[in-house]
Scaffold this active site. Structure first.
Site, PDB file in Angstrom:
ATOM      1  N   PHE A   1       0.918  -1.381  -0.229  1.00 31.29           N
ATOM      2  CA  PHE A   1       0.015   0.159  -0.021  1.00 31.29           C
ATOM      3  C   PHE A   1       0.764   1.349  -0.020  1.00 31.29           C
ATOM      4  CE2 PHE A   1      -2.401  -3.496   1.622  1.00 31.29           C
ATOM      5  CZ  PHE A   1      -3.773  -3.106   1.198  1.00 31.29           C
TER       6      PHE A   1
ATOM      7  N   CYS B   1      -6.472  15.012   0.504  1.00 34.67           N
ATOM      8  CA  CYS B   1      -7.857  14.523  -0.038  1.00 34.67           C
ATOM      9  C   CYS B   1      -8.588  15.760  -0.402  1.00 34.67           C
ATOM     10  CB  CYS B   1      -8.296  13.710   1.224  1.00 34.67           C
ATOM     11  SG  CYS B   1     -10.071  13.075   0.292  1.00 34.67           S
TER      12      CYS B   1
ATOM     13  N   CYS C   1     -14.627  13.949   4.795  1.00 26.11           N
ATOM     14  CA  CYS C   1     -15.658  13.210   5.598  1.00 26.11           C
ATOM     15  C   CYS C   1     -15.667  13.138   6.905  1.00 26.11           C
ATOM     16  CB  CYS C   1     -15.667  11.734   5.013  1.00 26.11           C
ATOM     17  SG  CYS C   1     -15.565  11.626   3.067  1.00 26.11           S
TER      18      CYS C   1
ATOM     19  N   CYS D   1     -14.130  10.080   8.545  1.00 21.92           N
ATOM     20  CA  CYS D   1     -12.724   9.546   7.947  1.00 21.92           C
ATOM     21  C   CYS D   1     -11.994   8.982   9.153  1.00 21.92           C
ATOM     22  CB  CYS D   1     -12.188  10.574   7.280  1.00 21.92           C
ATOM     23  SG  CYS D   1     -10.558  10.279   6.595  1.00 21.92           S
ATOM     24  N   ASP D   2     -11.148   7.974   9.113  1.00 22.32           N
ATOM     25  CA  ASP D   2     -10.367   7.544  10.049  1.00 22.32           C
ATOM     26  C   ASP D   2      -8.849   7.482   9.627  1.00 22.32           C
ATOM     27  OD1 ASP D   2     -10.241   5.570   8.247  1.00 22.32           O
ATOM     28  OD2 ASP D   2     -11.111   4.013   9.531  1.00 22.32           O
ATOM     29  N   THR D   3      -8.589   8.380   8.569  1.00 19.44           N
ATOM     30  CA  THR D   3      -7.322   8.334   7.901  1.00 19.44           C
ATOM     31  C   THR D   3      -6.526   9.522   8.252  1.00 19.44           C
ATOM     32  OG1 THR D   3      -7.950   6.826   6.394  1.00 19.44           O
ATOM     33  CG2 THR D   3      -5.576   8.054   6.038  1.00 19.44           C
TER      34      THR D   3
ATOM     35  N   GLU E   1      -7.706   3.076  -4.878  1.00 15.95           N
ATOM     36  CA  GLU E   1      -8.889   3.241  -4.010  1.00 15.95           C
ATOM     37  C   GLU E   1      -9.224   4.755  -4.090  1.00 15.95           C
ATOM     38  OE1 GLU E   1      -7.505   1.629  -0.198  1.00 15.95           O
ATOM     39  OE2 GLU E   1      -8.456  -0.467  -0.820  1.00 15.95           O
TER      40      GLU E   1
ATOM     41  N   HIS F   1      -8.794  -6.490   7.989  1.00 14.37           N
ATOM     42  CA  HIS F   1      -7.691  -5.991   8.524  1.00 14.37           C
ATOM     43  C   HIS F   1      -7.908  -5.469   9.785  1.00 14.37           C
ATOM     44  CE1 HIS F   1      -9.198  -2.693   6.411  1.00 14.37           C
ATOM     45  NE2 HIS F   1      -8.544  -1.946   6.771  1.00 14.37           N
TER      46      HIS F   1
END
Ligand code: SF4
Length: 232
Positions: free
Chosen positions: A60, A66, A70, A73-75, A131, A226
């Protein structure tokens, strides 16, 4: 700063682990890209945990920034470092010499110019997954497997290219309104469509299971494997 994605609802939303200031992070990422190198969050080797390619070993490459922000969002997509296409390709080869799949993720990878990196990785024999939230015109990098997670409620208008060409759609579902949008979307584009319960929330999981059973020709269930396996 750790970029480990741990789902911990904080007063419901947003999640801890998310980008503290998405707009500033994206401005930083775009400014960094002017150096000619690509703004990265991280590169790591794991198994694809979601959607059609679940279970497949994958490197990855998470890009910074971005175009959306959102609430679920958890990133954390703040820039951690820069890398040239050659440096990134060499790091991928060193991390996983026998792995042939690379996934571009983010943030939103289409806000960067990944043409040179895509060409280099293809020349080295890799298959590429991306993605994306599907809101930006398809960049034409020859991506082999495009996964779209539409974000219309968050202000993301889906570019029509994806409706005809994405390998899969993945709708994050929290409630009936999310499910209704997924139903509309799947009926419209007719592509492989996954329902993914938000944060593995029990009620959302139950809602998705019932929807898959009610619409077996339209939906499949995608769980963030995951996360419950506690791997990257
Ligand atoms: S599109 Fe994805 S990465 Fe961007 S803010 Fe939304 S959930 Fe986060």
């Amino acid at each position: 700063m750790s970029s480990t994605l741990v789902l911990q609802p904080h007063n419901g939303r947003p999640y801890l682990g998310a980008t503290p200031d998405p707009a500033a992070a994206t401005r930083d990422a775009m400014a960094a890209a002017k150096s000619g190198a690509l703004p990265l969050v991280e590169i790591f080797y794991s198994l694809q945990g979601e959607g059609l390619r679940t279970g497949q070993a994958t490197v990855f490459v998470r890009f910074a920034g971005c175009n959306l922000a959102c609430e679920f969002c958890d990133t954390d997509f703040r820039v951690q470092r820069l890398g040239t296409p050659e440096e990134i390709a060499d790091e991928i080869a060193s991390l996983a010499p026998d792995c042939r799949w690379v996934c571009f993720t983010g943030g939103e990878p289409t806000i960067q110019d990944l043409q040179a990196l895509s060409d280099l990785l293809h020349a080295r024999g890799y298959h590429l997954q991306m993605e994306t939230n599907g809101t930006r015109p398809q960049p034409g990098w020859g991506i082999d497997h495009v996964t779209v997670s539409p974000k219309q409620p968050q202000g993301g208008r889906l570019d029509s290219w994806y409706e005809a060409n994405a390998a899969e759609f993945k709708y994050v579902v929290d409630d009936d309104a999310d499910l209704a949008r997924a139903l509309d979307g799947a009926r419209g584009h007719g592509r492989m469509t996954f329902l993914q319960p938000n944060a593995l929330n029990k009620d959302a999981v139950a809602l998705c299971i019932e929807a898959v059973k009610a619409h077996p020709a339209l939906f499949r269930l995608s769980l963030q494997t995951h996360k419950f396996l506690d791997i990257r």
